[in-house]
Scaffold this motif. Structure first.
Motif, short mmCIF file in Angstrom:
data_model
loop_
_atom_site.label_atom_id
_atom_site.label_comp_id
_atom_site.label_asym_id
_atom_site.label_seq_id
_atom_site.Cartn_x
_atom_site.Cartn_y
_atom_site.Cartn_z
N LEU A 2 0.83 -1.21 0.00
CA LEU A 2 0.00 0.00 0.00
C LEU A 2 0.86 1.26 0.00
CD1 LEU A 2 -2.94 -1.08 2.32
CD2 LEU A 2 -3.01 -0.64 -0.13
N GLU A 3 1.97 1.24 0.71
CA GLU A 3 2.88 2.38 0.68
C GLU A 3 3.49 2.57 -0.70
OE1 GLU A 3 3.91 4.98 2.68
OE2 GLU A 3 2.15 4.36 3.79
N ARG A 6 -9.23 5.55 -1.02
CA ARG A 6 -9.91 5.17 0.22
C ARG A 6 -9.24 3.94 0.84
NH1 ARG A 6 -13.85 6.80 2.64
NH2 ARG A 6 -14.74 8.03 0.98
N ALA A 7 -8.86 2.98 0.03
CA ALA A 7 -8.20 1.76 0.53
C ALA A 7 -6.86 2.11 1.17
CB ALA A 7 -8.01 0.76 -0.60
N VAL A 8 -6.08 2.94 0.51
CA VAL A 8 -4.76 3.32 1.04
C VAL A 8 -4.91 4.06 2.37
CG1 VAL A 8 -2.77 4.83 0.65
CG2 VAL A 8 -3.58 3.35 -1.19
N TYR A 9 -5.81 5.03 2.42
CA TYR A 9 -5.96 5.81 3.65
C TYR A 9 -6.66 5.03 4.76
CZ TYR A 9 -4.01 9.97 1.55
OH TYR A 9 -3.15 10.87 0.97
N SER A 25 -5.14 4.65 8.55
CA SER A 25 -5.84 4.95 9.80
C SER A 25 -5.90 3.70 10.69
CB SER A 25 -7.24 5.51 9.53
OG SER A 25 -8.07 4.53 8.96
N GLY A 26 -5.94 2.52 10.07
CA GLY A 26 -5.91 1.28 10.83
C GLY A 26 -4.56 1.01 11.46
N MET A 27 -3.52 1.63 10.94
CA MET A 27 -2.17 1.41 11.45
C MET A 27 -1.79 2.45 12.50
SD MET A 27 -1.18 -1.32 10.07
CE MET A 27 0.54 -1.36 10.48
N GLY A 28 -2.75 3.25 12.94
CA GLY A 28 -2.46 4.16 14.04
C GLY A 28 -2.44 5.63 13.67
N GLN A 29 -2.47 5.97 12.40
CA GLN A 29 -2.50 7.39 12.05
C GLN A 29 -3.87 7.93 12.42
OE1 GLN A 29 -1.24 8.26 8.09
NE2 GLN A 29 -1.61 10.43 8.29
N GLN A 30 -3.92 9.16 12.92
CA GLN A 30 -5.18 9.74 13.35
C GLN A 30 -6.17 9.79 12.19
OE1 GLN A 30 -4.06 13.58 14.88
NE2 GLN A 30 -4.12 12.83 16.97
N ALA A 69 -8.60 11.55 7.11
CA ALA A 69 -9.79 12.08 6.42
C ALA A 69 -9.44 13.36 5.67
CB ALA A 69 -10.92 12.32 7.41
N ARG A 70 -8.63 14.22 6.29
CA ARG A 70 -8.23 15.47 5.63
C ARG A 70 -7.37 15.19 4.40
NH1 ARG A 70 -4.92 17.67 9.09
NH2 ARG A 70 -3.08 17.49 7.79
N GLN A 71 -6.42 14.28 4.52
CA GLN A 71 -5.57 13.92 3.38
C GLN A 71 -6.40 13.30 2.26
OE1 GLN A 71 -2.76 11.35 5.28
NE2 GLN A 71 -1.28 13.00 5.64
N LEU A 72 -7.33 12.44 2.63
CA LEU A 72 -8.21 11.83 1.63
C LEU A 72 -9.07 12.88 0.95
CD1 LEU A 72 -9.25 9.29 0.26
CD2 LEU A 72 -10.82 8.97 2.18
N ALA A 73 -9.59 13.81 1.72
CA ALA A 73 -10.41 14.89 1.15
C ALA A 73 -9.59 15.73 0.17
CB ALA A 73 -10.97 15.78 2.25
N GLU A 74 -8.35 16.03 0.52
CA GLU A 74 -7.48 16.81 -0.38
C GLU A 74 -7.23 16.07 -1.68
OE1 GLU A 74 -3.99 17.63 1.91
OE2 GLU A 74 -5.02 19.07 3.21
N SER A 75 -6.97 14.78 -1.59
CA SER A 75 -6.73 13.99 -2.79
C SER A 75 -7.98 13.86 -3.64
CB SER A 75 -6.22 12.59 -2.42
OG SER A 75 -4.96 12.67 -1.82
#
Length: 159
Positions: free
Chosen positions: A67-68, A107-110, A114-119, A124-130
């Protein structure tokens, strides 16, 4: 109109084969607007191939790595899809289909992040920007906005 037709019929393998043949620098330089058309379709198809290979392998040990590795490709697609020319309804529809698929990939990447501990709020903000850079159909954009709003509100209520 080969590429838009192939996208709409989901004939990615044939499109991939065709684009690989003409991507060679000597030939691509002779093609008008290769960078804003053919190269974008090729990038989309190669990302789709990578995602499908990843889904088929289901290698849980390498999920984070995969995913990275896909994240920069998908983020770049978010920016380049809007460069596709849309002079016909077929081109517009193909662009929309690509945008919807890329939104799903984002959505899958983000979701994984978020499941790996990122807030979740940051995610959500990064996904919205993309997603805001994607030329999504209005109904699909509203659906994505609703989903993002729910995620963001859930994060606020949990804090």
């Amino acid at each position: 109109e080969i590429a838009p037709s192939a996208v709409l019929s989901q004939n990615y393998e044939q499109l991939h084969t065709f684009l690989l043949r003409i991507k060679e620098p000597a030939l691509a330089q002779k093609i008008v607007d290769w960078e804003s058309e053919g190269a974008v379709y090729l990038e989309f198809v190669e990302t789709d191939v990578a995602v499908n290979q990843f889904r088929k392998s289901r290698d849980l040990n390498n999920i984070g790595y995969e995913l990275e590795r896909l994240k920069p490709c998908v983020k770049n697609l978010c920016r380049t899809i809007s460069r596709l020319p849309v002079n016909t309804s077929k081109q517009r529809l193909a662009q929309s289909e690509i945008a919807k698929k890329v939104a799903h990939y984002m959505r899958a990447v983000y979701s994984f992040e978020s499941g790996m501990g990122q807030q979740a709020a940051v995610t959500a903000r990064q996904l919205a920007e993309s997603l805001s850079t994607l030329p999504l159909p209005e109904d699909y954009a509203l659906q994505e906005l609703r989903s993002l709003t729910r995620s963001y509100l859930a994060e606020i209520m949990d804090s």
